[in-house]
Design an enzyme around this catalytic site. Structure first.
Site, PDB file in Angstrom:
ATOM      1  CB  SER A  17      -0.976   0.005   1.180  1.00 17.41           C
ATOM      2  OG  SER A  17      -0.298   0.185   2.391  1.00 17.41           O
ATOM      3  CG  ASN A  18       3.594   2.607   2.986  1.00 18.16           C
ATOM      4  OD1 ASN A  18       3.412   3.782   3.267  1.00 18.16           O
ATOM      5  ND2 ASN A  18       3.326   1.619   3.833  1.00 18.16           N
ATOM      6  CG  HIS A 113       9.456   1.372  12.130  1.00 20.39           C
ATOM      7  ND1 HIS A 113       9.608   0.006  11.958  1.00 20.39           N
ATOM      8  CD2 HIS A 113       9.076   1.556  13.413  1.00 20.39           C
ATOM      9  CE1 HIS A 113       9.338  -0.604  13.103  1.00 20.39           C
ATOM     10  NE2 HIS A 113       9.009   0.314  13.997  1.00 20.39           N
TER      11      HIS A 113
HETATM   12  C1  GAR Z   1       3.976  -0.621   6.738  1.00 23.25           C
HETATM   13  O1  GAR Z   1       3.145  -0.350   7.844  1.00 23.25           O
HETATM   14  C2  GAR Z   1       5.419  -0.316   7.072  1.00 23.25           C
HETATM   15  O2  GAR Z   1       5.564   0.781   7.934  1.00 23.25           O
HETATM   16  C3  GAR Z   1       5.836  -1.597   7.755  1.00 23.25           C
HETATM   17  O3  GAR Z   1       5.264  -2.606   6.962  1.00 23.25           O
HETATM   18  C4  GAR Z   1       4.011  -2.127   6.452  1.00 23.25           C
HETATM   19  C5  GAR Z   1       3.946  -2.442   4.979  1.00 23.25           C
HETATM   20  O4  GAR Z   1       2.671  -2.149   4.475  1.00 23.25           O
HETATM   21  N1  GAR Z   1       7.255  -1.712   7.841  1.00 23.25           N
HETATM   22  C6  GAR Z   1       7.878  -2.200   8.908  1.00 23.25           C
HETATM   23  O5  GAR Z   1       7.306  -2.635   9.880  1.00 23.25           O
HETATM   24  C7  GAR Z   1       9.389  -2.167   8.803  1.00 23.25           C
HETATM   25  N2  GAR Z   1       9.987  -2.455  10.063  1.00 23.25           N
HETATM   26  P1  GAR Z   1       2.420  -2.079   2.909  1.00 23.25           P
HETATM   27  O6  GAR Z   1       3.009  -3.371   2.312  1.00 23.25           O
HETATM   28  O7  GAR Z   1       0.938  -2.031   2.764  1.00 23.25           O
HETATM   29  O8  GAR Z   1       3.113  -0.869   2.380  1.00 23.25           O
END
Ligand code: GAR
Length: 211
Positions: A17-18, A113
């Site tokens: 999603s990021n 993070h």
């Molecule tokens: C996000 O919340 C990011 O901050 C976290 O993984 C998720 C990925 O979401 N990262 C960590 O925890 C790194 N230590 P996404 O795949 O939907 O972007």
């Protein structure tokens, strides 16, 4: 080099999603950079589909395909250099990068993070903060160094935990905040607006974050 249009690689192991937020932002606004490639260590990562939907080049292989973790990281580094990548964005990439990699891309790897670092490092930042009972948690965007969730902090934004929040509602709030600040941080990087002095990162007065 100042003002050169940046080539960005995004590393994602999961939903992405990021990654999507970064793609959307770069489509909506000229950020002086382009997402050139997406790398995943997980063939099932939905992030790969998101990249394909936007015709972004993808690479996917797992460390299991290599004799050692070092060889795996070296292969990824090779791909970054071949593709002339300027900036690597970790977006839910759940592996640590080795020192050789970090040295080659010093101050050019950014991570997001889901907590206010240095609190709640690791894989479960949201759940750990919720279970600890803090009233305020948040999101951190930072440069990556050789220690876990440790490098110089670029942007942090607080998220309140209310009486009625659950881990799920907190997750939603955190993601919403992530999708707002991560694209901004990448835009600032691409526009050369950061100055880094040791652990201190300053952003040119021209472009301060606004609610
Ligand atoms: C996000 O919340 C990011 O901050 C976290 O993984 C998720 C990925 O979401 N990262 C960590 O925890 C790194 N230590 P996404 O795949 O939907 O972007």
């Amino acid at each position: 080099m100042k003002n050169k249009r940046k080539k960005i690689a995004v590393f994602a192991s999961g939903n992405g999603s990021n990654l999507q937020a970064l793609i959307n932002h770069s489509l909506a606004k000229d950020i002086n950079g382009d997402i050139s490639i997406v790398f995943s260590n997980n063939p099932e990562a939905y992030a790969l589909k998101r990249a394909a939907n936007h015709s972004i080049k993808t690479y996917c292989f797992s460390q299991k395909d290599f004799d050692s973790r070092k060889d795996f990281d070296r292969k990824i580094l090779e791909l970054m250099l071949i593709n002339e990548i300027d900036l690597i964005c970790l977006a839910g990439y759940m592996l640590l990068l080795n020192n050789e990699f970090i040295k080659e891309y010093e101050n050019r790897i950014i991570n997001i993070h889901p907590s206010l670092l240095p609190s709640f490092k690791g894989m479960h930042g949201i759940k750990d903060a919720f279970e600890y009972g803090v009233k305020v948690t948040g999101v951190t965007v930072h440069f990556v160094d050789s220690e876990l969730d440790h490098g110089p902090i670029i942007i942090q934004k607080a998220v309140e935990i209310g009486e009625n929040d659950t881990v799920e509602t907190l997750e939603e709030k955190i993601h919403k905040t992530e999708h707002f600040i991560y694209p901004l941080a990448i835009e600032y990087f691409c526009k050369d607006l950061f100055e880094i002095n040791g652990r201190k990162v300053s952003i040119s007065e021209r472009e301060k974050i606004e609610d």
